[in-house]
Design an enzyme around this catalytic site. Sequence first.
Site, PDB file in Angstrom:
ATOM      1  N   LYS A   1     -13.457  74.586  25.797  1.00 46.60           N
ATOM      2  CA  LYS A   1     -13.533  73.038  25.923  1.00 46.60           C
ATOM      3  C   LYS A   1     -12.211  72.377  25.529  1.00 46.60           C
ATOM      4  O   LYS A   1     -11.722  71.329  25.980  1.00 46.60           O
ATOM      5  CB  LYS A   1     -14.630  72.771  24.886  1.00 46.60           C
TER       6      LYS A   1
ATOM      7  N   ILE B   1     -32.214  54.823  10.797  1.00 45.91           N
ATOM      8  CA  ILE B   1     -32.677  55.319  12.157  1.00 45.91           C
ATOM      9  C   ILE B   1     -32.242  56.707  12.626  1.00 45.91           C
ATOM     10  O   ILE B   1     -31.020  56.756  12.609  1.00 45.91           O
ATOM     11  CB  ILE B   1     -32.263  54.351  13.277  1.00 45.91           C
TER      12      ILE B   1
ATOM     13  N   ASP C   1     -19.455  55.752   2.068  1.00 38.77           N
ATOM     14  CA  ASP C   1     -20.452  55.246   1.183  1.00 38.77           C
ATOM     15  C   ASP C   1     -20.078  55.520  -0.108  1.00 38.77           C
ATOM     16  O   ASP C   1     -19.383  56.492  -0.422  1.00 38.77           O
ATOM     17  CB  ASP C   1     -21.872  55.505   1.573  1.00 38.77           C
TER      18      ASP C   1
END
Length: 335
Positions: free
Chosen positions: A72, A106, A190
Amino acid sequence: MSKRKAPQETLNGGITDMLVELANFEKNVSQAIHKYNAYRKAASVIAKYPHKIKSGAEAKKLPGVGTKIAEKIDEFLATGKLRKLEKIRQDDTSSSINFLTRVTGIGPSAARKLVDEGIKTLEDLRKNEDKLNHHQRIGLKYFEDFEKRIPREEMLQMQDIVLNEVKKLDPEYIATVCGSFRRGAESSGDMDVLLTHPNFTSESSKQPKLLHRVVEQLQKVRFITDTLSKGETKFMGVCQLPSENDENEYPHRRIDIRLIPKDQYYCGVLYFTGSDIFNKNMRAHALEKGFTINEYTIRPLGVTGVAGEPLPVDSEQDIFDYIQWRYREPKDRSE
């Protein structure tokens, strides 16, 4: 923990960004965690490589870069793109799932369910807030803020507030800001705070007040602005540095605070400082030396492979000493 990794600004940033994008696809869409880990490990190793990679063969000499990843890299270096990624980006379902998982709260399964219902963008989410739980609504509310990295200077100011307020409450508290910040990163996703107190051990009863007092104090000084969830040992929420004036407000940031028994604290600090790959390497070395380590304890393994009683730990250094491994400062653990 943060949902997003920083874009790479290294000699091989194009390659590492490509690998991180592939990793996110494998985690969020394919849910192939082994491939996710392989791409992440390769990206991490290449990010630290001090030379510009000129071929897949050169990359393959690095630990964690196998034949398929090397191929790749060759394709990317030759064409400036990757057919697999182009296909992923053109696939509406895949790109929508990948995008929705950037909203705090989510996960891949929830994202797929929303996409199946035709909800694919932030605008769609805002029109369908009734389908979201409290955590997801907060993630949507502060989406743009949470996407921004936290500069180290801001993290240092946030750390000062947390540590000062904790010590004001009770000097016996111990608090450590972990994650990539503790490893010296220039930016963080965070804030991850570990907290302990001598009154709370693995043998004592639960002490949720020790955590809740700290959260309430940080709310009182208007540092914590929102709560995602508050349990007996873990708080998940939102914080914001106070600003001099309303015009230049700091972004809202994600913050987690974990209360850990005093006797398990330094195993926790080691684990949550990371990196993930450093932790895996340390666990593997521990096993070779006859010990098992996790985020709670270090325990000796008997001849049958059964773990014994937890060993006493009063510092990270103790854990390194038990497994006869040279101590590594947090800044040297970003593998």
